[in-house]
Motif scaffolding. Sequence first.
Motif, PDB file in Angstrom:
ATOM      1  N   HIS A 172      57.163 -59.123   8.026  1.00 53.88           N
ATOM      2  CA  HIS A 172      58.146 -58.399   8.847  1.00 53.88           C
ATOM      3  C   HIS A 172      59.556 -58.808   8.430  1.00 53.88           C
ATOM      4  N   VAL A 173      59.748 -60.137   8.280  1.00 57.18           N
ATOM      5  CA  VAL A 173      61.024 -60.674   7.797  1.00 57.18           C
ATOM      6  C   VAL A 173      60.700 -61.665   6.684  1.00 57.18           C
ATOM      7  N   SER A 174      61.363 -61.496   5.549  1.00 58.65           N
ATOM      8  CA  SER A 174      61.106 -62.407   4.428  1.00 58.65           C
ATOM      9  C   SER A 174      61.656 -63.794   4.723  1.00 58.65           C
ATOM     10  N   ASN A 175      60.809 -64.813   4.577  1.00 63.37           N
ATOM     11  CA  ASN A 175      61.268 -66.181   4.821  1.00 63.37           C
ATOM     12  C   ASN A 175      62.191 -66.649   3.711  1.00 63.37           C
ATOM     13  N   ALA A 176      62.131 -65.984   2.545  1.00 66.63           N
ATOM     14  CA  ALA A 176      62.930 -66.438   1.407  1.00 66.63           C
ATOM     15  C   ALA A 176      64.279 -65.741   1.332  1.00 66.63           C
ATOM     16  N   PRO A 182      60.719 -52.175   7.087  1.00 66.93           N
ATOM     17  CA  PRO A 182      60.652 -51.101   8.090  1.00 66.93           C
ATOM     18  C   PRO A 182      59.208 -50.854   8.526  1.00 66.93           C
ATOM     19  N   VAL A 183      58.727 -51.688   9.439  1.00 61.73           N
ATOM     20  CA  VAL A 183      57.302 -51.691   9.779  1.00 61.73           C
ATOM     21  C   VAL A 183      56.856 -50.367  10.402  1.00 61.73           C
ATOM     22  N   ALA A 184      57.652 -49.813  11.307  1.00 61.95           N
ATOM     23  CA  ALA A 184      57.220 -48.587  11.989  1.00 61.95           C
ATOM     24  C   ALA A 184      57.035 -47.451  10.976  1.00 61.95           C
ATOM     25  N   GLU A 185      57.936 -47.394   9.992  1.00 60.56           N
ATOM     26  CA  GLU A 185      57.812 -46.356   8.957  1.00 60.56           C
ATOM     27  C   GLU A 185      56.575 -46.607   8.089  1.00 60.56           C
ATOM     28  N   LEU A 186      56.338 -47.876   7.781  1.00 56.02           N
ATOM     29  CA  LEU A 186      55.155 -48.217   6.983  1.00 56.02           C
ATOM     30  C   LEU A 186      53.870 -47.885   7.736  1.00 56.02           C
ATOM     31  N   ALA A 187      53.908 -48.070   9.058  1.00 58.23           N
ATOM     32  CA  ALA A 187      52.713 -47.774   9.862  1.00 58.23           C
ATOM     33  C   ALA A 187      52.358 -46.291   9.712  1.00 58.23           C
ATOM     34  N   LYS A 188      53.372 -45.432   9.723  1.00 57.19           N
ATOM     35  CA  LYS A 188      53.088 -43.987   9.581  1.00 57.19           C
ATOM     36  C   LYS A 188      52.474 -43.687   8.212  1.00 57.19           C
ATOM     37  N   LEU A 189      53.075 -44.270   7.165  1.00 57.91           N
ATOM     38  CA  LEU A 189      52.558 -44.035   5.805  1.00 57.91           C
ATOM     39  C   LEU A 189      51.124 -44.543   5.681  1.00 57.91           C
ATOM     40  N   THR A 190      50.891 -45.728   6.267  1.00 60.10           N
ATOM     41  CA  THR A 190      49.578 -46.380   6.157  1.00 60.10           C
ATOM     42  C   THR A 190      48.515 -45.563   6.887  1.00 60.10           C
ATOM     43  N   HIS A 191      48.832 -45.151   8.102  1.00 61.40           N
ATOM     44  CA  HIS A 191      47.837 -44.434   8.907  1.00 61.40           C
ATOM     45  C   HIS A 191      47.594 -43.027   8.378  1.00 61.40           C
ATOM     46  N   ALA A 192      48.592 -42.462   7.719  1.00 62.87           N
ATOM     47  CA  ALA A 192      48.411 -41.115   7.153  1.00 62.87           C
ATOM     48  C   ALA A 192      47.301 -41.102   6.101  1.00 62.87           C
ATOM     49  N   VAL A 193      47.052 -42.259   5.452  1.00 64.47           N
ATOM     50  CA  VAL A 193      45.974 -42.298   4.446  1.00 64.47           C
ATOM     51  C   VAL A 193      44.733 -43.010   4.996  1.00 64.47           C
ATOM     52  N   GLY A 194      44.738 -43.287   6.294  1.00 64.64           N
ATOM     53  CA  GLY A 194      43.546 -43.890   6.918  1.00 64.64           C
ATOM     54  C   GLY A 194      43.395 -45.373   6.654  1.00 64.64           C
ATOM     55  N   VAL A 196      44.765 -49.612   7.106  1.00 66.09           N
ATOM     56  CA  VAL A 196      45.236 -50.458   8.218  1.00 66.09           C
ATOM     57  C   VAL A 196      46.466 -51.245   7.781  1.00 66.09           C
ATOM     58  N   LEU A 197      47.344 -51.487   8.756  1.00 65.45           N
ATOM     59  CA  LEU A 197      48.591 -52.204   8.475  1.00 65.45           C
ATOM     60  C   LEU A 197      48.560 -53.596   9.105  1.00 65.45           C
ATOM     61  N   ILE A 198      48.778 -54.604   8.254  1.00 61.83           N
ATOM     62  CA  ILE A 198      48.869 -56.001   8.712  1.00 61.83           C
ATOM     63  C   ILE A 198      50.326 -56.440   8.597  1.00 61.83           C
ATOM     64  N   VAL A 199      50.828 -57.054   9.650  1.00 62.74           N
ATOM     65  CA  VAL A 199      52.210 -57.532   9.628  1.00 62.74           C
ATOM     66  C   VAL A 199      52.227 -59.050   9.792  1.00 62.74           C
ATOM     67  N   ASP A 200      52.904 -59.727   8.875  1.00 65.32           N
ATOM     68  CA  ASP A 200      53.112 -61.163   8.988  1.00 65.32           C
ATOM     69  C   ASP A 200      54.439 -61.358   9.734  1.00 65.32           C
ATOM     70  N   ALA A 201      54.324 -61.735  11.000  1.00 63.40           N
ATOM     71  CA  ALA A 201      55.520 -61.825  11.854  1.00 63.40           C
ATOM     72  C   ALA A 201      56.001 -63.276  12.004  1.00 63.40           C
ATOM     73  N   ALA A 202      55.612 -64.149  11.058  1.00 63.84           N
ATOM     74  CA  ALA A 202      55.958 -65.576  11.189  1.00 63.84           C
ATOM     75  C   ALA A 202      57.462 -65.798  11.325  1.00 63.84           C
ATOM     76  N   GLN A 203      58.263 -64.937  10.671  1.00 66.10           N
ATOM     77  CA  GLN A 203      59.723 -65.146  10.708  1.00 66.10           C
ATOM     78  C   GLN A 203      60.441 -64.199  11.669  1.00 66.10           C
ATOM     79  N   SER A 204      59.713 -63.347  12.345  1.00 62.33           N
ATOM     80  CA  SER A 204      60.395 -62.437  13.284  1.00 62.33           C
ATOM     81  C   SER A 204      60.079 -62.783  14.728  1.00 62.33           C
ATOM     82  N   ILE A 205      58.902 -63.346  14.959  1.00 65.01           N
ATOM     83  CA  ILE A 205      58.492 -63.643  16.326  1.00 65.01           C
ATOM     84  C   ILE A 205      59.464 -64.658  16.955  1.00 65.01           C
TER      85      ILE A 205
END
Length: 409
Positions: A172-176, A182-194, A196-205
């Motif tokens: 979600h946020v690069s630690n480096a 843009p996760v919400a936009e990626l979710a649309k692209l990902t779901h459009a092809v069936g 699953v979207l995994i988000v590493d939120a270690a640096q955003s939470i």
Amino acid sequence: MTVADKRLNPSRLRRDFPMYARRRNFVYLDSAASSQTPLAVLKAMNDFYGQCRANIHRGMYSASLEATNRYEAARAKIAAFLNAAPDETIMTRGATESLNLLVQTLARRLGPGDEVVTTLMEHHSNFVPWQQLAKERGFTLKFVGLTPDFQMDMAAARRLISSKTKVVTVTHVSNAMGTVTPVAELAKLTHAVGAVLIVDAAQSIGHRPIDVKKLGCDFLAFSGHKMFGPTGTGVLFGRRDRLQALPPYMYGGDMISRVTKDKSEWNELPWKFEAGTPNIAGVIGLGAAIDFIGILGEKNIHAHEQRLTNLALGRLSKIKGLRVIGPSAKADRGAVISFVLGDVHPHDLTNVLADAGVCVRGGHHCAMPLMLELGLAGTTRASFSVYNDEKDVSALVAAIQKAKKMFDV
Ligand SMILES: Cc1ncc(COP(=O)(O)O)c(C=O)c1O
């Protein structure tokens, strides 16, 4: 005094963090590696040990019931914090374990012809497990690169996410670099092809509001110790239908409903993924960390950190010979700033800063593929949290000026 009275007044907030009492002139700019722990979290863990220390889910006596209640109440708090349900909220030892859990269950079903799309800026914990399983299972990893402003290249993402894609996994946020994807936009692209979207939120939470429904992700992983919680705690959120479709990750006590000599049946969610005695005190402490964040307000935290990050970016950009590796101040950014100073090795620079009492991190930040792509040995990284203020930024700038003279940059 309650935390509410100290709303984002860093110098007063520091009284909640015992590390600041013990260490004078402590310029802690390494919260992206691990945050400091407030008293409320220490107390919650201590109270468990002193008041109801017993194993959970098993005993019928009051100490065990109380321990179970505190553990499950913490889970419910964490779930609400994410806008998820408790049975979608799995407790783990950290982001690394949450991501490995997914790779070992989800990716074991992938094979030749399948593709997993990721980015070049992932932390090793969201890259090495995929790389290793891709070798074993024969699926292909595809990498989305960066734009000249160190943003995720969404044109490339649109090209790479295809009918062959089964999983898209991104930070979600690069630690480096502090880049926000843009996760919400990626979710649309990902779901459009069936897929699953995994988000590493270690640096955003804990740094900005996280709502898994708004993000639209199927899974989200993070660690407790980067958000004022204890070390050895973490979370994997998974959409209920997605989790139900996965096999268990580890086998043992608590994760079963029935066992015979020949076969075993699995417990319901979330316990199906929580084999063995968990970090009970840690999870209770993580619940207290959520309360702490809730009192401060994630929007306030985000605004405070954004202000400090922009202030630091402005001041660092005036230092001749210093180059910021990450998006410009105008972009939505995480609370981390990576930079290089001339050709000084980041380890040498961080040593000089450490001598000046400034705690930052230097090196590849567990993102070696990114450093190779950028042609860098590493960077020096400063990161901000609620207890940091303008004086910390000034101390950082002064220490860099000193290093500049020492290394003749
Ligand atoms: C973006 C990101 N993902 C994953 C991790 C791994 O976290 P942990 O070591 O707590 O499991 C980190 C830690 O720095 C990180 O920054």
